[in-house]
Design an enzyme around this catalytic site. Structure first.
Site, mmCIF file in Angstrom:
data_model
loop_
_atom_site.group_PDB
_atom_site.id
_atom_site.type_symbol
_atom_site.label_atom_id
_atom_site.label_comp_id
_atom_site.label_asym_id
_atom_site.label_seq_id
_atom_site.Cartn_x
_atom_site.Cartn_y
_atom_site.Cartn_z
ATOM 1 N N ASP A 19 44.116 94.858 58.514
ATOM 2 C CA ASP A 19 44.000 93.768 59.480
ATOM 3 C C ASP A 19 43.926 92.437 58.740
ATOM 4 O O ASP A 19 43.439 92.374 57.604
ATOM 5 C CB ASP A 19 42.746 93.930 60.335
ATOM 6 C CG ASP A 19 42.775 95.199 61.180
ATOM 7 O OD1 ASP A 19 43.882 95.675 61.481
ATOM 8 O OD2 ASP A 19 41.690 95.705 61.514
ATOM 9 N N MET A 20 44.364 91.386 59.388
ATOM 10 C CA MET A 20 44.383 90.078 58.752
ATOM 11 C C MET A 20 43.003 89.682 58.240
ATOM 12 O O MET A 20 42.857 89.106 57.159
ATOM 13 C CB MET A 20 44.899 89.008 59.730
ATOM 14 C CG MET A 20 45.028 87.627 59.110
ATOM 15 S SD MET A 20 45.833 86.423 60.188
ATOM 16 C CE MET A 20 44.525 86.138 61.384
#
Length: 288
Positions: free
Chosen positions: A130-131
């Protein structure tokens, strides 16, 4: 491009056709070109497709541009890459929080673009973070190795260990979460525990340290569902500190870090294990 691989005991004794099809997972069309163009050599010699290859033999595979057309993507900034390991086929890097693993649009610059600039050619995503999550990410450096490591991932032979800082004291110290995970019908960004329609998800969690009102835990994935660790921990009352989606009171960065990644190299059988360090993650821990 030409790849040369020394056959190891793991491969056993195979005919060339079986080795290329069953272990190297080379598509039928490309196997046809390799055979008709005589682009497969064993110990430097042209071979028959039914020849045996044995432990210690060296096999060379030459691919034309038509076999694996070059995928063109924008190059990023090589200086942004924190390389943890690389060889001719694989590269593992330490992703900072706040950066996407790959872009959603062709022109979007993300970690994949920076890694490709560092390597000097287009790389390929094996798995993503995930970012908001930092830590170790594996990329393939060529399209030949990509399906081989993808199969390792599917067969759960790439081991990933995450550290997370969660609200509350984590007790008991060892827990296994098996709640099925599905999409949140009300928020497309989120996932939820969905016992009826969700996908199987297994997260193994161990307490590493109690830190006042928080706990540092180690998470190991048996499956790789989107937001799996975040959803499981939140669902059981241990939301990750800084989680903008699953913690009602997020503060600071998302305290989830891919601390360790391990695998056996599918070609060389080298045992690879790397640990990633995040200065921002460690700084937040010291503040607890």
């Amino acid at each position: 491009m030409t790849f040369t691989v020394t056959i190891t005991n793991k491969h056993g004794q195979h005919i060339v056709k079986e080795l290329l099809e069953d272990y190297y997972l080379i598509p039928r069309k490309i196997r046809h070109f390799l055979r008709t163009k005589k682009h497969v050599l064993v110990n430097g010699q042209a071979i028959n497709w039914q020849n045996l290859v044995e432990n210690g033999d060296t096999i060379s595979l030459t691919f034309d541009e038509d076999d694996y057309p070059t995928k063109i993507i924008p190059m990023g900034k090589a200086e942004l890459v924190d390389c943890l390991y690389q060889d001719d086929h694989l590269i593992i890097v330490n992703k900072p929080e706040g950066m996407k693993t790959h872009g959603n649009e062709p022109t979007e610059i993300a970690l994949l673009n920076h890694v490709s600039a560092y390597v000097g050619s287009t790389c390929y995503v094996v798995h993503r973070l995930d970012m908001e999550t930092s830590g170790a990410v594996l990329f393939a450096k060529n399209p030949f190795i990509l399906p081989i490591v993808n199969r390792l991932l599917e067969d759960k032979k790439i081991w990933r260990e995450y550290w997370a800082l969660v609200d509350r004291k984590f007790t008991p110290k060892h827990q296994v979460f098996r709640d099925k995970i599905g999409r949140d019908r009300h928020d497309r960004r989120k996932r939820v525990v969905d016992k009826k329609n969700g996908q199987t998800a297994v997260t193994i969690v161990d307490q590493l340290k109690n830190l006042g009102n928080h706990s540092l835990v180690k998470c190991r994935l048996e499956t790789g569902r989107t937001h799996q660790i975040r959803v499981h921990l939140s669902h059981h009352g241990y939301p990750i500190v800084g989680d903008p989606l699953y913690n009602k009171y997020p503060q600071g960065r998302l305290m989830l870090h891919a601390h360790k990644l391990s695998l056996t190299h599918p070609l060389t059988l080298e045992k690879i294990s790397v640990e990633a360090i995040s200065k921002s993650f460690e700084a937040e821990l010291r503040n607890q």
